[in-house]
Design a protein around this motif. Structure first.
Motif, PDB file in Angstrom:
ATOM      1  N   ILE A   1       4.744  19.558  15.683  1.00 54.64           N
ATOM      2  CA  ILE A   1       5.530  18.526  15.023  1.00 54.64           C
ATOM      3  C   ILE A   1       5.303  17.198  15.744  1.00 54.64           C
ATOM      4  O   ILE A   1       5.513  17.096  16.955  1.00 54.64           O
ATOM      5  CB  ILE A   1       7.037  18.851  15.044  1.00 54.64           C
ATOM      6  CG1 ILE A   1       7.292  20.303  14.618  1.00 54.64           C
ATOM      7  CG2 ILE A   1       7.794  17.859  14.179  1.00 54.64           C
ATOM      8  CD1 ILE A   1       6.831  20.641  13.230  1.00 54.64           C
ATOM      9  N   ALA A   2       4.890  16.193  14.991  1.00 51.67           N
ATOM     10  CA  ALA A   2       4.686  14.849  15.547  1.00 51.67           C
ATOM     11  C   ALA A   2       5.623  13.879  14.838  1.00 51.67           C
ATOM     12  O   ALA A   2       6.132  14.162  13.750  1.00 51.67           O
ATOM     13  CB  ALA A   2       3.239  14.409  15.389  1.00 51.67           C
ATOM     14  N   ALA A   3       5.833  12.745  15.467  1.00 51.28           N
ATOM     15  CA  ALA A   3       6.761  11.762  14.899  1.00 51.28           C
ATOM     16  C   ALA A   3       6.209  10.352  15.024  1.00 51.28           C
ATOM     17  O   ALA A   3       5.406  10.051  15.912  1.00 51.28           O
ATOM     18  CB  ALA A   3       8.117  11.850  15.596  1.00 51.28           C
ATOM     19  N   ILE A   4       6.664   9.519  14.112  1.00 53.14           N
ATOM     20  CA  ILE A   4       6.390   8.083  14.131  1.00 53.14           C
ATOM     21  C   ILE A   4       7.732   7.366  14.049  1.00 53.14           C
ATOM     22  O   ILE A   4       8.632   7.803  13.317  1.00 53.14           O
ATOM     23  CB  ILE A   4       5.493   7.671  12.946  1.00 53.14           C
ATOM     24  CG1 ILE A   4       4.050   8.127  13.183  1.00 53.14           C
ATOM     25  CG2 ILE A   4       5.532   6.158  12.717  1.00 53.14           C
ATOM     26  CD1 ILE A   4       3.130   7.875  12.010  1.00 53.14           C
ATOM     27  N   ILE A   5       7.876   6.295  14.803  1.00 48.66           N
ATOM     28  CA  ILE A   5       9.073   5.458  14.760  1.00 48.66           C
ATOM     29  C   ILE A   5       8.677   4.168  14.042  1.00 48.66           C
ATOM     30  O   ILE A   5       7.710   3.517  14.435  1.00 48.66           O
ATOM     31  CB  ILE A   5       9.591   5.168  16.173  1.00 48.66           C
ATOM     32  CG1 ILE A   5       9.893   6.492  16.891  1.00 48.66           C
ATOM     33  CG2 ILE A   5      10.828   4.284  16.127  1.00 48.66           C
ATOM     34  CD1 ILE A   5      10.051   6.361  18.396  1.00 48.66           C
ATOM     35  N   ALA A   6       9.388   3.829  12.972  1.00 45.55           N
ATOM     36  CA  ALA A   6       8.888   2.756  12.106  1.00 45.55           C
ATOM     37  C   ALA A   6      10.018   2.007  11.422  1.00 45.55           C
ATOM     38  O   ALA A   6      11.192   2.397  11.488  1.00 45.55           O
ATOM     39  CB  ALA A   6       7.963   3.354  11.046  1.00 45.55           C
ATOM     40  N   GLU A   7       9.614   0.927  10.749  1.00 46.72           N
ATOM     41  CA  GLU A   7      10.524   0.183   9.877  1.00 46.72           C
ATOM     42  C   GLU A   7      10.019   0.168   8.442  1.00 46.72           C
ATOM     43  O   GLU A   7      10.803   0.158   7.509  1.00 46.72           O
ATOM     44  CB  GLU A   7      10.699  -1.257  10.380  1.00 46.72           C
ATOM     45  CG  GLU A   7      11.436  -1.317  11.691  1.00 46.72           C
ATOM     46  CD  GLU A   7      11.862  -2.717  12.077  1.00 46.72           C
ATOM     47  OE1 GLU A   7      12.990  -2.870  12.553  1.00 46.72           O
ATOM     48  OE2 GLU A   7      11.057  -3.655  11.903  1.00 46.72           O
ATOM     49  N   TYR A   8       8.689   0.140   8.272  1.00 49.21           N
ATOM     50  CA  TYR A   8       8.079   0.135   6.933  1.00 49.21           C
ATOM     51  C   TYR A   8       8.715  -0.924   6.045  1.00 49.21           C
ATOM     52  O   TYR A   8       9.234  -0.634   4.971  1.00 49.21           O
ATOM     53  CB  TYR A   8       8.188   1.514   6.291  1.00 49.21           C
ATOM     54  CG  TYR A   8       7.412   2.587   7.015  1.00 49.21           C
ATOM     55  CD1 TYR A   8       6.296   2.260   7.789  1.00 49.21           C
ATOM     56  CD2 TYR A   8       7.770   3.934   6.921  1.00 49.21           C
ATOM     57  CE1 TYR A   8       5.576   3.240   8.454  1.00 49.21           C
ATOM     58  CE2 TYR A   8       7.047   4.925   7.573  1.00 49.21           C
ATOM     59  CZ  TYR A   8       5.963   4.578   8.343  1.00 49.21           C
ATOM     60  OH  TYR A   8       5.243   5.554   9.005  1.00 49.21           O
ATOM     61  N   ASN A   9       8.628  -2.162   6.515  1.00 46.98           N
ATOM     62  CA  ASN A   9       9.336  -3.268   5.861  1.00 46.98           C
ATOM     63  C   ASN A   9       8.373  -4.331   5.320  1.00 46.98           C
ATOM     64  O   ASN A   9       8.363  -5.453   5.820  1.00 46.98           O
ATOM     65  CB  ASN A   9      10.313  -3.880   6.867  1.00 46.98           C
ATOM     66  CG  ASN A   9      11.216  -4.926   6.242  1.00 46.98           C
ATOM     67  OD1 ASN A   9      11.587  -4.825   5.077  1.00 46.98           O
ATOM     68  ND2 ASN A   9      11.562  -5.946   7.014  1.00 46.98           N
ATOM     69  N   PRO A  10       7.583  -4.005   4.265  1.00 45.65           N
ATOM     70  CA  PRO A  10       7.522  -2.727   3.562  1.00 45.65           C
ATOM     71  C   PRO A  10       6.365  -1.856   4.078  1.00 45.65           C
ATOM     72  O   PRO A  10       5.590  -2.293   4.927  1.00 45.65           O
ATOM     73  CB  PRO A  10       7.236  -3.169   2.123  1.00 45.65           C
ATOM     74  CG  PRO A  10       6.322  -4.350   2.312  1.00 45.65           C
ATOM     75  CD  PRO A  10       6.824  -5.059   3.544  1.00 45.65           C
ATOM     76  N   PHE A  11       6.245  -0.661   3.536  1.00 48.30           N
ATOM     77  CA  PHE A  11       5.147   0.247   3.848  1.00 48.30           C
ATOM     78  C   PHE A  11       3.867  -0.339   3.257  1.00 48.30           C
ATOM     79  O   PHE A  11       3.800  -0.641   2.065  1.00 48.30           O
ATOM     80  CB  PHE A  11       5.431   1.611   3.217  1.00 48.30           C
ATOM     81  CG  PHE A  11       4.493   2.713   3.653  1.00 48.30           C
ATOM     82  CD1 PHE A  11       4.874   3.606   4.646  1.00 48.30           C
ATOM     83  CD2 PHE A  11       3.252   2.862   3.071  1.00 48.30           C
ATOM     84  CE1 PHE A  11       4.021   4.632   5.041  1.00 48.30           C
ATOM     85  CE2 PHE A  11       2.393   3.877   3.455  1.00 48.30           C
ATOM     86  CZ  PHE A  11       2.777   4.773   4.449  1.00 48.30           C
ATOM     87  N   HIS A  12       2.841  -0.525   4.091  1.00 50.53           N
ATOM     88  CA  HIS A  12       1.597  -1.132   3.605  1.00 50.53           C
ATOM     89  C   HIS A  12       0.375  -0.313   4.026  1.00 50.53           C
ATOM     90  O   HIS A  12       0.523   0.777   4.615  1.00 50.53           O
ATOM     91  CB  HIS A  12       1.485  -2.588   4.058  1.00 50.53           C
ATOM     92  CG  HIS A  12       1.600  -2.790   5.545  1.00 50.53           C
ATOM     93  ND1 HIS A  12       0.720  -2.268   6.454  1.00 50.53           N
ATOM     94  CD2 HIS A  12       2.508  -3.497   6.285  1.00 50.53           C
ATOM     95  CE1 HIS A  12       1.047  -2.623   7.681  1.00 50.53           C
ATOM     96  NE2 HIS A  12       2.154  -3.361   7.610  1.00 50.53           N
ATOM     97  N   ASN A  13      -0.815  -0.805   3.737  1.00 46.26           N
ATOM     98  CA  ASN A  13      -2.042  -0.054   4.006  1.00 46.26           C
ATOM     99  C   ASN A  13      -2.198   0.306   5.483  1.00 46.26           C
ATOM    100  O   ASN A  13      -2.681   1.385   5.813  1.00 46.26           O
ATOM    101  CB  ASN A  13      -3.266  -0.859   3.556  1.00 46.26           C
ATOM    102  CG  ASN A  13      -3.355  -0.992   2.055  1.00 46.26           C
ATOM    103  OD1 ASN A  13      -2.817  -0.162   1.311  1.00 46.26           O
ATOM    104  ND2 ASN A  13      -4.007  -2.029   1.566  1.00 46.26           N
TER     105      ASN A  13
END
Length: 415
Positions: free
Chosen positions: A3-15
């Motif tokens: 199990i791996a994780a990413i910490i993000a905001e995706y503001n917005p999600f882009h390429n």
């Protein structure tokens, strides 16, 4: 099962985010990917361009298996608070093997070395830091010089500590060390435009350039090349119905809060010192637009981003006393699921078997599963969502949606 994780905001999600998600799977050899994501307010102290449920769906369409909400007190905090909250959440799931983050240097070794030095702060480092501060250096320069004098082969300031993703990565590793976590950090080289770039590139533009383009041009078609097809379709469906939302939309609400509490000052809010509070009080009646007010309050020592975070703490009722209690008592008390890929059923079972905190999939049942301090933290998240909905609902005339009635996003096999 890895199990791996990413910490993000995706503001917005882009390429660039899509690339990083796929790269993280490859680097960590993960079977499942968890994303810990900011809710409706972000680390820069601003509202998210598009609501957290839409962004959770974007993440699922981009390859995430589970999207968890980072509590708002950490999502809008300093890099250290942001990282501490996210790592604590992942650590308490009891099954996360690794995290992966993009960085400007692309090399985990110097980031680990710096994080270790900052996590332990040797006596030699502390003495050197104080000495350089007394000589008039700013904190970042003093810190860099002290590190350079205590670490062999340290990379110069402008190569490591001069870049935001490197700094955040260091904070993730520092939090792992301080929390005695077994989570292994990995990094990959960040591609595309600079994090702070306001210029749209061909296909890998920064999130800030996409937000700025939508703010100035109000044209979704202009940013289409920067977005995965599924993300563009989600945004197209909601454009001028529920988004875009900008910090300027919150100006009147913030102004009301400032006037309402001006007499007592603002030092009870997270990250607001007496000097910052005094400056807010002094300039309250100059407040017209959220962003312009940040410009009025910022100084050489206090950055625009910190001021923006301070104002968000006032807007959202984020109090120093509450956050101190959270930090003393476990940091994060629940894992709130915003979205889930139904193909990842084994991941859900593994979390439920190993987690030391409740996995919340239904908002209505949260209170019954939380102790008072955890309930307070959760209710603060709900309050932040209602503040966001109040503004977005008024702006686009769709009414205010009740957070307690919102459903977790599910990605089904047919999607």
């Amino acid at each position: 099962m890895k199990i791996a994780a990413i910490i993000a905001e995706y503001n917005p999600f882009h390429n660039g985010h899509y690339y990083q998600l796929q790269k993280a799977k490859q680097i960590t050899d993960a079977d499942y990917m968890i994303v810990v994501m900011s809710g409706n307010f972000t680390q820069r102290g601003t509202p998210a361009l598009i609501d957290k449920y839409s962004r959770a769906r974007m993440a699922l369409m981009g390859g995430a298996d589970l999207v968890l909400e980072l509590p708002v007190c950490y999502a809008t905090g300093s890099a250290e608070y942001f990282a501490s909250g996210a790592i604590a959440l992942l650590n308490q799931l009891g099954c996360v093997d690794s995290i992966c983050f993009g960085s400007e240097c692309g090399d985990i070794v110097p980031l680990k070395n710096i994080a270790s030095a900052l996590a332990y702060e040797s006596e030699e480092y502390q003495k050197l830091l104080k000495s350089h501060l007394k000589c008039g250096s700013t904190y970042p320069v003093a810190r860099n010089t002290a590190l350079a004098e205590t670490l062999d082969g340290f990379v110069p300031f402008d190569v490591i500590l001069g870049y935001p993703n490197n700094i955040l990565g260091i904070e993730y590793i520092k939090a792992i060390i301080r929390q005695n976590s077994s989570i292994e950090p990995f990094t990959n080289l960040r591609i595309g435009s600079d994090y702070h770039s306001y210029r749209l590139d061909d296909t890998f533009s920064s999130a800030i350039s996409i937000r700025q383009s939508l703010f100035t041009q109000d044209n979704l078609e202009m940013v289409r090349p920067q977005l995965p097809k599924a993300v563009y379709e989600i945004m197209q469906e909601s454009f001028h119905k529920t988004f875009p939302v900008f910090s300027s939309d919150f100006s009147s609400m913030l102004n009301f809060k400032l006037i309402q509490e001006r007499e007592k000052g603002f030092t009870e809010y997270l990250d607001i010192t007496k000097s910052i509070s005094d400056k807010i009080v002094k300039n309250t009646f100059k407040m017209q637009e959220y962003d312009d007010f940040c410009d009025i309050l910022k100084t050489k020592e206090v950055t625009y981003a910190r001021i923006s975070r301070c104002l968000s703490h006032i807007l959202l009722d984020t109090f120093t006393e509450d956050v101190a209690k959270y930090m003393d008592s476990g940091i994060v008390f629940y894992a709130r699921a915003l979205g889930f890929n139904e193909k990842a059923a084994p991941l859900s079972k593994l979390i439920k078997k190993n987690t030391s905190i409740p996995l919340i999939t239904k908002t209505t049942s949260a209170a019954a599963n939380l102790y008072p301090l955890g309930r307070k933290q959760f209710e603060h998240d709900v309050h932040a969502s209602h503040v966001y909905e109040c503004i977005a609902g008024t702006k686009y005339r769709h009414g205010m949606r009740d957070e307690y009635r919102r459903q977790m996003v599910k990605l089904r096999a047919a999607d």
